[in-house]
Design a protein around this motif. Structure first.
Motif, PDB file in Angstrom:
ATOM      1  N   ARG A 283       0.799  -1.220   0.000  1.00 31.80           N
ATOM      2  CA  ARG A 283       0.000   0.000   0.000  1.00 31.80           C
ATOM      3  C   ARG A 283       0.841   1.285   0.000  1.00 31.80           C
ATOM      4  N   PRO A 284       1.935   1.349   0.753  1.00 31.49           N
ATOM      5  CA  PRO A 284       2.731   2.588   0.726  1.00 31.49           C
ATOM      6  C   PRO A 284       3.217   2.946  -0.672  1.00 31.49           C
ATOM      7  N   GLN A 285       3.791   1.960  -1.392  1.00 34.00           N
ATOM      8  CA  GLN A 285       4.292   2.226  -2.752  1.00 34.00           C
ATOM      9  C   GLN A 285       3.164   2.664  -3.677  1.00 34.00           C
ATOM     10  N   ILE A 288       1.963   6.268  -2.749  1.00 39.59           N
ATOM     11  CA  ILE A 288       2.975   7.246  -3.183  1.00 39.59           C
ATOM     12  C   ILE A 288       2.922   7.415  -4.701  1.00 39.59           C
ATOM     13  N   LEU A 473       4.967  12.436   4.235  1.00 38.07           N
ATOM     14  CA  LEU A 473       4.706  11.061   3.809  1.00 38.07           C
ATOM     15  C   LEU A 473       5.649  10.506   2.737  1.00 38.07           C
ATOM     16  N   TRP A 490      10.848   1.591   3.513  1.00 39.94           N
ATOM     17  CA  TRP A 490       9.491   1.487   4.059  1.00 39.94           C
ATOM     18  C   TRP A 490       9.477   1.024   5.510  1.00 39.94           C
ATOM     19  N   HIS A 493      10.313   4.069   7.816  1.00 40.83           N
ATOM     20  CA  HIS A 493       9.547   5.315   7.745  1.00 40.83           C
ATOM     21  C   HIS A 493       8.615   5.430   8.943  1.00 40.83           C
ATOM     22  N   TYR A 495       5.670   6.506   9.336  1.00 42.00           N
ATOM     23  CA  TYR A 495       4.261   6.142   9.140  1.00 42.00           C
ATOM     24  C   TYR A 495       4.104   4.847   8.357  1.00 42.00           C
ATOM     25  N   TRP A 496       4.822   4.708   7.243  1.00 43.32           N
ATOM     26  CA  TRP A 496       4.608   3.564   6.355  1.00 43.32           C
ATOM     27  C   TRP A 496       5.087   2.244   6.960  1.00 43.32           C
ATOM     28  N   PHE A 499       2.692  -0.632   7.738  1.00 38.22           N
ATOM     29  CA  PHE A 499       2.087  -1.447   6.683  1.00 38.22           C
ATOM     30  C   PHE A 499       2.972  -2.632   6.287  1.00 38.22           C
TER      31      PHE A 499
END
Length: 532
Positions: A283-285, A288, A473, A490, A493, A495-496, A499
């Motif tokens: 989800r992060p990738q 972004i 972010l 990731w 990070h 926040y990320w 995930f």
């Protein structure tokens, strides 16, 4: 002879040895000509749509409005016509559809054949456009060019990211965007020349000269080598290892090849890459990549680049002066992209994006103020000094975009997806980019008519939003090997990290850190909870 050498250290401490070899530089330059074609298509459409002969043949309604002048229509509404906007935007709608097919060919046939397919689409589209006798033929040519854009924008950024050594991956990847800007400048220069041709066929030459970058891409695709990542992904291990040795300029490629094998093994376990993209750990990738494409278009850059001559005509510049001003902004675009190539692997992605956000915001706000005071619906009090100031401010804005959102909007998604979802991820990236390019292209002239000078305030407010997004972010990916992103970006990070399933579980249950951050406090990004 190799141009230099260095080693990159991934998270596990093993060094990836690599030299900057001529074959890598040549392959990247040839592949990046896909950007040249894309840029020419962006730049040429705005020029030909401001040529009276072109408008008279295909868009007589617009031609009559322009000839009638501001006494009949608002200055801001002269070019407001859905058919005219469709001529520009049909390319992007076709590209959006083509990118899903391009994802399949990129994964199963390879990056190189996909670039070749793009070249063929470009050549056929150029022939149709240059020979067009009616609007249907013109739109058909634009649709085929759009298919070429879909295939090229899918394959080229992946090719560049995978073939480049880690330390200069950013710079080489930006060759794609540099070629886009050169294509726009080339188109503006061609339009400036062809607008002076008597006899009503200048626009045909403008559209026909797109065949030059189309041929360059086709020939380049025949000459370049396939990426080792793609060869390994398709089970051609020996060939992949041989290519890796060749492009890295060393026999010591075992650590990097082992990384490729592991990434390929994980990729083969994924039967449905698009479905896999939606999994929590990807989800992060995905967020972004999608956000960067939306934001890139919401800077308003393509609106200005598509319609630069039309925009300058609207602001009261004569037809020649409008094209000349578009050439100036095109030149600034190219030079500023060179700045990005030099600086992206030194200062990093985040610094460029944040600095550019400030520069773009203030230049757009000042443009809006000047136009609000000086250009009304039926009169133009734009003196020569103010007209020059508007061009300078637009150049300031274009420069900021060209060393930030322009190249990095393509670079960052192409280097952050893991191999198992990279092709699907790039497909979504291109699709979202073309969707929003289509929306902006289709709506811009109508927005200009209704928002008037407020169009610049609209885009500047988006610049503010995207700068906040980058601040909090967007992680830094400078100098990190492409197959090490998960571990080194990731999972670190603020926040990320939550995930990343395995990382999240380990941290929550072992250290009680509910935010999923590393216990040593090292995070990749701006953590508001600790830094504000």
């Amino acid at each position: 002879m190799a141009g230099g050498g260095f080693a990159t250290a991934p998270a596990n401490g093993v060094e990836f040895e690599a030299k900057i070899t001529p074959i890598v530089i040549i392959s990247c330059i040839m592949a990046a000509t896909g950007g040249l074609m894309f840029g020419y298509d962006v730049g040429v459409s705005g020029g030909v749509t401001s040529m009276p002969d072109f408008l008279k043949k295909f868009f007589p309604v617009v031609y009559r409005k322009v000839e009638a002048g501001a006494d009949k229509d608002s200055n801001y509404c002269k070019y407001d016509n859905q058919g005219l906007q469709l001529f520009t935007s049909s390319l992007y709608l076709a590209g959006l559809t083509a990118t899903f097919f391009a994802s399949y060919t990129t994964r199963t046939l390879g990056r190189r054949p996909t670039m070749l397919i793009a070249g063929v689409f470009f050549i056929i589209g150029v022939i149709l456009n240059a020979a067009a006798h009616n609007l249907a033929m013109l739109i058909a040519g634009r649709i085929l060019l759009g298919c070429g854009v879909g295939f090229a924008n899918q394959a080229v950024p992946l090719f560049l990211s995978e073939i480049a050594p880690t330390k200069i991956r950013g710079g080489l990847n930006i060759l794609f965007q540099l070629n886009v800007t050169i294509g726009i400048l080339f188109a503006n220069l061609v339009n400036y020349g062809t607008a002076k041709i008597k006899g009503g066929w200048g626009w045909r030459l403008s559209l026909g000269l797109a065949g030059v970058p189309a041929l360059l891409l086709t020939v380049g695709a025949l000459l370049v080598t396939e990426t080792p990542n793609s060869l390994v992904e398709r089970g051609r291990l020996d060939e992949g290892k041989a290519v890796l040795r060749k492009i890295r300029g060393t026999d010591n490629v075992e650590p990097e090849f082992a990384d490729l094998l592991e990434a390929s093994r994980l990729a083969k376990e994924v039967k449905h890459p698009f479905r896999n993209l939606l999994q929590r750990r990807n989800r992060p990738q995905l967020v972004i990549a999608v956000a960067l494409q939306i934001f890139q278009q919401c800077t308003g850059i393509n609106a200005i680049m598509f319609y630069a001559p039309v925009l300058f005509s609207t602001l009261g510049f004569g037809n020649d002066a409008a094209l000349y001003s578009a050439v100036v902004t095109g030149a600034v675009n190219v030079l500023s992209t060179v700045v990005s190539i030099y600086s992206v692997d030194k200062v990093g992605r985040r610094v460029l994006l944040l600095e550019a956000g400030v520069q773009m915001f203030f230049s757009q706000v000042v443009i809006a103020i000047i136009l609000g005071i000086k250009v009304t619906d039926h009169s133009q009090n734009l003196s020569k000094a103010f007209a020059i100031l508007v061009v300078v401010l637009i150049c300031t804005y274009v420069a900021a975009f060209a060393w930030s959102w322009g190249p990095l909007g393509w670079l960052i998604p192409s280097e952050t997806f893991p191999l198992e979802t990279r092709s699907a991820g790039q497909s979504v990236t291109v699709c979202v980019n073309l969707l929003f390019t289509f929306i902006i292209a289709q709506a811009f002239l109508s927005m200009l008519c209704h928002f008037k000078f407020g169009i610049f305030l609209f885009f500047s407010s988006w610049v503010l939003v995207m700068s906040v997004f980058v601040m909090f972010l967007l992680p830094e990916t400078k100098n990190i090997p492409i197959e090490e992103m998960t571990e080194r970006v990731w999972k670190k990070h603020w926040y990320w990290a939550r995930f990343m399933d395995d990382h999240h579980d380990d941290q929550v249950f072992a250290s009680g850190d509910v935010n999923g951050k590393k216990s040593n406090g090292k995070s990749n990004g701006f953590d508001p909870s600790t830094r504000l």
